[in-house]
Design an enzyme around this catalytic site. Structure first.
Site, PDB file in Angstrom:
ATOM      1  N   GLY A   9       8.408  20.999 -17.163  1.00  0.00           N
ATOM      2  CA  GLY A   9       6.982  20.477 -17.416  1.00  0.00           C
ATOM      3  C   GLY A   9       7.182  19.662 -18.364  1.00  0.00           C
ATOM      4  N   LEU A  10       7.573  18.450 -18.268  1.00  0.00           N
ATOM      5  CA  LEU A  10       7.814  17.292 -19.498  1.00  0.00           C
ATOM      6  C   LEU A  10       6.655  16.446 -19.714  1.00  0.00           C
ATOM      7  CD1 LEU A  10      11.480  16.839 -18.475  1.00  0.00           C
ATOM      8  CD2 LEU A  10      10.786  18.342 -20.139  1.00  0.00           C
ATOM      9  N   ASN A 102      -1.349  27.519 -22.294  1.00  0.00           N
ATOM     10  CA  ASN A 102      -2.483  28.370 -22.499  1.00  0.00           C
ATOM     11  C   ASN A 102      -2.936  29.085 -21.452  1.00  0.00           C
ATOM     12  OD1 ASN A 102      -3.321  28.075 -25.424  1.00  0.00           O
ATOM     13  ND2 ASN A 102      -4.040  25.967 -24.961  1.00  0.00           N
ATOM     14  N   SER A 128       0.869  27.037 -30.702  1.00  0.00           N
ATOM     15  CA  SER A 128      -0.218  26.157 -31.157  1.00  0.00           C
ATOM     16  C   SER A 128       0.365  25.028 -32.183  1.00  0.00           C
ATOM     17  CB  SER A 128      -1.251  27.092 -32.034  1.00  0.00           C
ATOM     18  OG  SER A 128      -2.115  25.947 -32.754  1.00  0.00           O
ATOM     19  N   GLY A 130      -0.367  21.648 -31.075  1.00  0.00           N
ATOM     20  CA  GLY A 130      -0.637  20.186 -30.510  1.00  0.00           C
ATOM     21  C   GLY A 130       0.817  19.563 -30.511  1.00  0.00           C
ATOM     22  N   LYS A 182      -3.250  34.162 -28.850  1.00  0.00           N
ATOM     23  CA  LYS A 182      -3.479  32.774 -28.838  1.00  0.00           C
ATOM     24  C   LYS A 182      -4.745  32.212 -28.428  1.00  0.00           C
ATOM     25  CE  LYS A 182      -2.605  28.117 -29.093  1.00  0.00           C
ATOM     26  NZ  LYS A 182      -3.199  27.433 -28.083  1.00  0.00           N
ATOM     27  N   HIS A 185      -6.802  32.813 -31.433  1.00  0.00           N
ATOM     28  CA  HIS A 185      -6.679  31.798 -32.286  1.00  0.00           C
ATOM     29  C   HIS A 185      -7.749  30.542 -31.948  1.00  0.00           C
ATOM     30  CE1 HIS A 185      -4.884  27.724 -32.712  1.00  0.00           C
ATOM     31  NE2 HIS A 185      -4.417  28.224 -33.995  1.00  0.00           N
ATOM     32  N   ASN A 186      -7.568  30.459 -30.615  1.00  0.00           N
ATOM     33  CA  ASN A 186      -8.539  29.117 -30.123  1.00  0.00           C
ATOM     34  C   ASN A 186      -9.949  29.679 -30.354  1.00  0.00           C
ATOM     35  OD1 ASN A 186      -6.082  28.217 -29.292  1.00  0.00           O
ATOM     36  ND2 ASN A 186      -6.797  27.541 -27.608  1.00  0.00           N
ATOM     37  N   GLU A 189     -10.532  28.944 -33.748  1.00  0.00           N
ATOM     38  CA  GLU A 189     -10.675  27.285 -33.834  1.00  0.00           C
ATOM     39  C   GLU A 189     -12.038  26.647 -33.639  1.00  0.00           C
ATOM     40  OE1 GLU A 189      -7.170  25.489 -31.779  1.00  0.00           O
ATOM     41  OE2 GLU A 189      -8.731  24.239 -30.581  1.00  0.00           O
ATOM     42  N   TYR A 190     -12.508  27.222 -32.483  1.00  0.00           N
ATOM     43  CA  TYR A 190     -13.881  26.702 -31.833  1.00  0.00           C
ATOM     44  C   TYR A 190     -14.891  26.874 -33.014  1.00  0.00           C
ATOM     45  CZ  TYR A 190     -12.960  26.232 -26.862  1.00  0.00           C
ATOM     46  OH  TYR A 190     -12.702  25.664 -25.519  1.00  0.00           O
ATOM     47  N   ARG A 287     -21.371  24.009 -27.831  1.00  0.00           N
ATOM     48  CA  ARG A 287     -20.723  22.972 -26.872  1.00  0.00           C
ATOM     49  C   ARG A 287     -21.554  23.038 -25.712  1.00  0.00           C
ATOM     50  NH1 ARG A 287     -14.165  23.066 -27.597  1.00  0.00           N
ATOM     51  NH2 ARG A 287     -13.994  23.441 -29.580  1.00  0.00           N
ATOM     52  N   HIS A 453     -32.833  57.504 -21.217  1.00  0.00           N
ATOM     53  CA  HIS A 453     -31.593  57.149 -21.476  1.00  0.00           C
ATOM     54  C   HIS A 453     -31.045  58.148 -22.538  1.00  0.00           C
ATOM     55  CE1 HIS A 453     -31.301  54.007 -18.558  1.00  0.00           C
ATOM     56  NE2 HIS A 453     -32.436  53.231 -19.009  1.00  0.00           N
TER      57      HIS A 453
END
Ligand code: 6PG
Length: 477
Positions: A9-10, A102, A128, A130, A182, A185-186, A189-190, A287, A453
């Protein structure tokens, strides 16, 4: 000669990761479904190190030293499953497949279990940083079996970012632990980005500052406790001028934030685990709100506050400093919530995640890298069983210093009609957590009233129900 490690996967991330390994002296097998990408990598970068290109999966696997280590850098979901199947067909017991995408941690758990049955290791690995990080040193969060990490770990630690000589890579825990971390982490990040966006918006609306002036403010903030990659690049983006129109770049970008799913997964998981990650949730929902142009157009005419409700002249410097403090306080809350989620998942899945180590490997290489993470690491060093980051003495005093400013910011935002869901929800969380008695008691009463309840009492053990429809006597339930 055979390869120490392989990358299939390049696209940008895969290519840069392969080059990073090569720069560190490893022989790297490279493969891509369409051979063009492999050729491109060889044309452009063959001189940088030892690459072994392969045209087929069979050849790719055969070019690896045993135990074979093949990293997959393809799209999460079905494409990843397809590549795993192809690789596994040519692999032998003890070999490892490393998924650096991810991926959803539940997929990783499933894949790990299935491959284990076939004697193969599957190492779901968060990466992570980028494109730039992949090439020059990312933060790496590998899950999977400890046994696999023994042989794989040293290679990953070699190519990872270093902070004070410590690699930003550690074995997170078994099966899906790496991808879970991860994902969180994201999510963080958000919420970091949401809080930055609210700071920008509020200061721009309240004080009429230009993006260029705001860029300067963020540059200044980056010299203090907020110092981080995201604050640094905020100054860059705000300072950028669109070449075609001469307008601030931020004003020519469509104001609808997109997402690939990791933030949403974080919130979905948090709902299941019962962990209030309100900062991340508000970021995901913000978002989503931005992405409904029809509703937004229809609602544009709804009443807002009187335009004269703007803060008075002269409050400029005060508001800038208040927002800086509110940003810092809200950031502490968002991280505290994310760390709670990792702690809870660790219990649920038996991962034994070392939270201090997570802060350590996020200090460099990743998108949320920040000076602040050193403080989190120190907090967990001082007390591994910290009930919440908010009560660590350093953070508690930071919150105490910031709270007046934080309240003024939320009040100002509400007064002038600028939405700050990140700031507001973080403050509500802070106030909720520190409350002596919560109105949850009333919620319990209502649940007992309409649905029998039951509730627990402050003064006696057991569960109780009040006979609301009859004589209102209380029974042990
Ligand atoms: C990283 C980033 C990376 C990526 C996200 C963005 O750690 O390097 O988080 O994983 O930029 O996929 O996610 P959204 O597209 O959902 O904003």
């Amino acid at each position: 000669e055979k390869a120490d490690i392989g990358v299939t996967g390049l696209a940008t991330m895969g290519r840069n990761l392969a080059r990073n390994f090569a720069h560190h002296g490893y022989v790297v097998a490279v493969h891509n479904r369409t051979e063009e990408r492999t050729r491109q990598l060889m044309d452009d970068h063959a001189g940088e190190g030892a690459f072994l290109p392969s045209g087929s999966v069979e050849e790719f696997v055969a070019s690896l030293n045993r135990p074979r280590k093949a990293i997959i850098m393809v799209k999460a979901g079905a494409p990843t499953d397809a590549v795993i199947e192809e690789l596994a067909a040519y692999m032998e017991p003890g070999d490892m497949i490393i998924d650096g995408g991810n991926a959803n941690y539940e997929d990783t758990r499933r894949r790990e279990a299935a491959l284990k049955e076939r004697g193969l290791h599957f190492v779901g690995t968060g990466i992570s940083g980028g494109e730039e990080g992949a090439l020059n040193g990312p933060s790496i969060m590998p899950g999977g079996a400890a046994e696999a990490y023994k042989t794989l770990g040293p290679l990953l630690e070699d190519i990872a970012a270093k902070v004070d000589g410590t690699p930003c890579c550690v074995h997170v825990g078994p099966d899906g632990a790496g991808h879970f971390v991860k994902m969180v982490h994201n999510g963080i990040e958000y919420s970091d980005m949401q809080l930055i966006a609210e700071s920008y918006d509020l200061l721009r609306q309240a004080l009429g500052l230009s993006p260029a002036e705001l860029a300067e403010i963020f540059r200044e903030w980056n010299r203090g406790e907020l110092e981080s990659y995201l604050i640094e690049i905020t100054a860059e983006v705000l300072g950028h001028v669109d070449a075609a129109t001469g307008r601030p770049f931020v004003d020519v970008v469509v104001d609808q934030a997109e997402q690939k799913g990791t933030g949403r997964w974080t919130v979905q998981s948090a709902l299941d685990l019962g962990v209030p990650v309100t900062g991340i949730a508000e970021a995901v929902f913000s978002r989503a709100l931005s992405g409904h142009p029809d509703q937004r157009a229809a609602a544009r005419g709804l009443a807002g506050p009187d335009a004269t409700a703007k803060p008075e002249a002269g409050v400029h410097a005060d508001l800038v400093e208040d927002v800086r403090r509110a940003l810092y306080a809200s950031k502490i809350v968002a991280y505290a919530q994310g760390f709670d989620q990792m702690a809870e998942a660790s219990k649920e899945y038996g991962w034994d995640i070392d939270l201090g180590a997570m802060a350590t490997i996020w200090r460099g290489g990743c998108i949320i890298r920040a000076r602040f993470l050193d403080r989190i690491r120190a907090a967990y060093d001082a007390d591994r069983k910290l009930p919440t980051l908010l009560v660590d003495p350093t953070f508690a005093s930071a919150l105490s210093e910031a709270q007046d400013a934080w309240r003024r910011v939320v009040a100002t935002a509400a007064t002038i009609g600028v939405p700050t869901p990140g700031f507001s929800s973080a403050l509500a969380y802070y106030d909720g957590l520190r409350r002596d008695r919560l109105p949850a008691a009333l919620v319990q009463g209502l649940r007992d009233f309409f649905g029998a309840h039951t509730y627990r009492r402050v003064d006696r053990e057991g569960s109780f129900h009040t006979d609301w429809s009859a004589d209102r006597t209380e029974h042990s339930a």
